[in-house]
Write an enzyme that holds these catalytic residues in place. Structure first.
Site, short mmCIF file in Angstrom:
data_model
loop_
_atom_site.label_atom_id
_atom_site.label_comp_id
_atom_site.label_asym_id
_atom_site.label_seq_id
_atom_site.Cartn_x
_atom_site.Cartn_y
_atom_site.Cartn_z
N HIS A 161 -3.71 -40.57 -53.07
CA HIS A 161 -4.87 -40.95 -52.28
C HIS A 161 -6.15 -40.33 -52.83
O HIS A 161 -7.22 -40.94 -52.75
CB HIS A 161 -4.65 -40.54 -50.82
CG HIS A 161 -3.62 -41.38 -50.16
ND1 HIS A 161 -2.78 -40.91 -49.19
CD2 HIS A 161 -3.30 -42.67 -50.33
CE1 HIS A 161 -1.98 -41.88 -48.79
NE2 HIS A 161 -2.27 -42.96 -49.48
N ARG A 185 -26.96 -17.18 -48.77
CA ARG A 185 -25.86 -17.17 -47.77
C ARG A 185 -24.74 -16.31 -48.34
O ARG A 185 -23.82 -16.81 -48.97
CB ARG A 185 -25.37 -18.58 -47.53
CG ARG A 185 -26.38 -19.51 -46.87
CD ARG A 185 -25.77 -20.91 -46.75
NE ARG A 185 -26.46 -21.73 -45.77
CZ ARG A 185 -27.27 -22.73 -46.08
NH1 ARG A 185 -27.52 -23.03 -47.35
NH2 ARG A 185 -27.84 -23.45 -45.13
N ARG A 217 -29.23 -12.97 -46.61
CA ARG A 217 -28.76 -12.97 -45.23
C ARG A 217 -27.46 -12.19 -45.15
O ARG A 217 -26.56 -12.41 -45.97
CB ARG A 217 -28.53 -14.40 -44.74
CG ARG A 217 -28.14 -14.43 -43.27
CD ARG A 217 -28.07 -15.83 -42.72
NE ARG A 217 -26.97 -16.56 -43.31
CZ ARG A 217 -26.79 -17.87 -43.16
NH1 ARG A 217 -27.67 -18.57 -42.49
NH2 ARG A 217 -25.77 -18.48 -43.69
N GLU A 255 -31.98 -19.45 -34.96
CA GLU A 255 -31.10 -20.62 -35.00
C GLU A 255 -30.29 -20.77 -33.72
O GLU A 255 -29.50 -21.69 -33.58
CB GLU A 255 -30.16 -20.57 -36.22
CG GLU A 255 -29.48 -19.24 -36.41
CD GLU A 255 -28.74 -19.10 -37.74
OE1 GLU A 255 -28.55 -20.10 -38.44
OE2 GLU A 255 -28.35 -17.96 -38.06
N ASN A 283 -30.22 -26.20 -39.02
CA ASN A 283 -28.89 -26.80 -38.81
C ASN A 283 -28.29 -26.31 -37.50
O ASN A 283 -27.84 -27.09 -36.67
CB ASN A 283 -27.93 -26.41 -39.95
CG ASN A 283 -28.48 -26.75 -41.31
OD1 ASN A 283 -29.24 -27.68 -41.46
ND2 ASN A 283 -28.08 -25.98 -42.31
N ASP A 284 -28.29 -24.97 -37.33
CA ASP A 284 -27.68 -24.43 -36.12
C ASP A 284 -28.58 -24.61 -34.91
O ASP A 284 -28.09 -24.84 -33.80
CB ASP A 284 -27.33 -22.95 -36.32
CG ASP A 284 -26.01 -22.79 -37.03
OD1 ASP A 284 -25.07 -23.55 -36.71
OD2 ASP A 284 -25.91 -21.94 -37.93
N ARG A 319 -22.30 -29.47 -35.75
CA ARG A 319 -22.83 -29.94 -37.03
C ARG A 319 -21.74 -30.40 -37.98
O ARG A 319 -22.01 -31.07 -38.97
CB ARG A 319 -23.69 -28.84 -37.69
CG ARG A 319 -22.94 -27.58 -37.90
CD ARG A 319 -23.84 -26.43 -38.28
NE ARG A 319 -24.05 -26.33 -39.70
CZ ARG A 319 -24.63 -25.30 -40.30
NH1 ARG A 319 -25.09 -24.29 -39.56
NH2 ARG A 319 -24.77 -25.26 -41.60
N CYS A 351 -35.54 -23.26 -42.91
CA CYS A 351 -34.32 -23.20 -43.73
C CYS A 351 -33.31 -24.26 -43.28
O CYS A 351 -33.45 -24.86 -42.24
CB CYS A 351 -33.63 -21.86 -43.57
SG CYS A 351 -34.46 -20.54 -44.40
C1 PEP Z 1 -29.05 -23.07 -40.45
O1 PEP Z 1 -28.29 -22.91 -39.46
O2 PEP Z 1 -29.88 -23.96 -40.53
C2 PEP Z 1 -28.96 -22.12 -41.59
C3 PEP Z 1 -29.90 -22.06 -42.50
O3 PEP Z 1 -27.84 -21.39 -41.68
P1 PEP Z 1 -26.44 -22.01 -42.16
O4 PEP Z 1 -26.68 -23.44 -42.53
O5 PEP Z 1 -25.96 -21.20 -43.27
O6 PEP Z 1 -25.64 -21.86 -40.91
MG MG Z 2 -27.00 -21.12 -39.43
#
Ligand code: PEP
Ligand code: MG
Length: 559
Positions: free
Chosen positions: A188, A287, A323, A418, A441-442, A452, A489
């Site tokens: 696959h 990260r 971070r 975040e 993102n968070d 997410r 970010c």
């Molecule tokens: C975010 O949450 O946008 C972030 C920059 O941290 P990560 O994507 O590593 O959780």
């Molecule tokens: Mg994050």
């Protein structure tokens, strides 16, 4: 150096190697102890099977919706294998008879079935080996609330073998080619690779000599992988990439003359080299947790220091933001004994984990403090939620660095914003730090209650919702009032639509992935901030995501 393999999927691509080890999770899980009685472990297994089934059905539906019935069939077949009552019976028996954790029982049974498939004379069963490994890993990830989110963007996946899930995930994360030691022609994974038109070579015995970051040229037509290719061996296929790399995109100055700052998000030390190569302003977000993923034990202070010093060397005198490791939820090293939470995204993660685990935090903080005595850097705290936890974290940093007062910390201190509670208390939070980084993102995930990583709620994880934009605006405003740098970010900061509205909300600093760099700088060079502010004001008055989008697109049409 050139290695000959067997072709799986044609085409040519060049990029840095991204070495992954799909079996690492199963290898690690086999040693995990039970967290409950055999009855509770069986119940955990049952819930994980329901979740895994829902994931497979969702991917299947997506492929059907795209009219791609071949790939849909792969995931339907996985669901059939998963729901085979014999599989559940074997795992349950291992839990009950050997008092194993659900994870260990899954790993054990997966390896037993793998052996049976490999020992059979049937090539059809050989081709199914990756499928059973895939199901085993998926079940364990469901049990632990993990995904394999990682920075593969623009890279070549290198692995002993690749399960279909790992492959699809890697492609979604921007992988451009793959090299493996084994892969059935009718497996696959091979079918998926051809469907995605992604160059793929297998039978490369020397795959284990390739390390992450190595420059690779993959030629799926001749089934050759070239390590550190010279211009002579490069085919026309990567000439566009070469062109992009050689032609700098220039400085991010807006059309009306404002200098913006564009930094890179990095996850792997090898990416630091790119910062200088493309002329970025530095690393906005390293990260560091990904340093822990491809190992079997926690790194020591010395090991961490070596890596951080190499990153600093590559970045030169540019800005550097590290971070602290953001563990928990989808980011767990396979060897970490992170306590299981019923809902890991809301459990012990980020700053909460660091507060509880001095054994992991202190060596990292001391490694960073050593580097900070040699060059300026910022340490960013992940997932800060409350002033209480922020104060506690600062106290821990002070003790880790053996400082008498917070002011004596050798590095500048920043925090991620975040978690919505921290964003809402930005006036108080900001007093404790030198800078902030908005993790879009968070922030979007927690504000909209949309995971997410969950494909089923992908469209609901929408940073263009007025609630998200208004909160971002508020955070930027307060940071400006307090004269603290604020950086946008996360992958969303490079999103084409979102980046059309962020400068108007006051954003002047962006930290994005390498693959978004060129497009982001080019976009910033074309904007006029006054116009952007007008658009942002209209957008902030919008009552829905649809209204935000329509305002943005009508504005683009006029531009
Ligand atoms: C975010 O949450 O946008 C972030 C920059 O941290 P990560 O994507 O590593 O959780
Ligand atoms: Mg994050």
């Amino acid at each position: 150096m050139i290695h000959q393999g067997r072709p799986i999927s044609p085409g040519a691509a060049r990029g840095p190697a991204f070495v992954i080890n799909g079996r690492l999770l199963l290898d690690a899980a086999i040693k995990w102890s039970p967290v409950g009685t055999p009855q509770q472990e069986t119940e955990r297994l049952h819930s994980a099977r329901i979740q895994a089934d829902a994931q497979l059905r969702s991917v299947e539906r997506q492929f059907v919706a795209q009219g791609n019935s071949d790939d849909a069939g792969i995931f339907a077949a996985h669901a059939l294998l998963l729901n085979d009552p014999g599989l559940a019976e074997r795992i349950t028996a291992a839990i009950k008879e050997q008092t194993l954790s659900a994870e260990a029982a899954i790993a054990q049974v997966t390896f037993e079935i793998e052996r049976q498939f490999l020992e059979s004379n049937s090539s059809m069963l050989h081709d199914k080996v990756t499928d059973i490994l895939d199901i085993g890993q998926r079940l364990i990830r469901c049990l632990r609330g993990m995904s394999t989110a990682a920075a593969i963007d623009g890279g070549v996946i290198v692995s002993e073998s690749l399960t279909p899930s790992d492959f699809v995930r890697a492609v979604h994360q921007g992988a451009i080619a793959a090299v493996t030691a084994t892969c059935g022609q009718k497996s696959h994974t091979a079918i998926l690779a051809r469907g995605f038109a992604l160059p793929f070579i297998t039978g490369v015995a020397a795959f284990d000599q390739i390390t992450s970051g190595t420059d690779l040229f993959v030629d799926g037509d001749t089934a050759r992988v070239v390590i550190d290719p010279t211009p002579e061996v490069m085919s026309l296929a990567d000439s566009d990439r070469e062109h992009d790399a050689k032609h700098s995109v220039g400085v991010p100055i807006t059309a009306d003359g404002t200098r913006m700052t564009v930094l890179l998000n990095i996850s792997d030390p090898s990416e630091a080299e790119v910062v200088a190569e493309i002329g970025a302003d530095g690393v906005g977000l390293y990260r560091t947790e990904f340093l822990y993923m491809d190992r079997t034990t926690w790194p020591s202070e010395d090991e961490s220091f070596e890596v951080y010093a190499a990153v600093a060397k590559a970045v030169g005198d540019r800005e550097l933001n590290f971070r602290l490791a953001d563990f928990g939820a989808e980011k767990c090293p396979p060897y970490a004994d992170i306590p299981l939470s019923r809902n890991p995204a809301l459990g012990i993660r980020g700053i909460r984990f660091l507060l509880a685990r001095a054994d992991i935090r202190t060596p990292q903080v001391r490694a960073l403090a050593r580097l900070a005595r040699q060059r300026p850097l910022t340490v960013l705290l992940p997932m800060v939620d409350t002033v209480d936890n922020l104060q506690a974290a600062i106290e821990c940093l002070r003790r880790d660095c053996k400082c008498r007062r917070e002011e004596d910390l050798p590095f500048r201190l920043g925090t991620m914003i975040e978690v919505p509670s921290a964003a809402l208390q930005i006036e108080e939070i900001i007093e404790y730090v030198d800078s902030i980084a908005i993790g879009l993102n968070d922030l979007t995930q927690y504000l909209l209650a949309a995971d997410r990583d969950d494909e089923m709620v992908e469209s609901h994880h929408d940073a263009l919702q007025p609630a998200v934009l208004r909160l971002v605006r508020r955070v930027i405003e307060v940071a400006d009032q307090h004269d603290r740098p604020v950086t946008m970010c996360g992958e969303l900061a490079g999103d084409p639509l979102l980046s059309r509205v962020l400068p108007g909300l006051g954003a002047r600093r962006f930290s994005i992935s390498q693959s978004h760099y060129r497009a982001t700088v080019t976009r910033l060079q074309s904007i006029h901030l006054d116009q952007q502010k007008n658009v942002a004001e209209q957008v902030l008055l919008s009552v829905s995501g649809a209204a935000v989008r329509s305002r943005l697109s009508s504005n683009t049409d006029r531009a």
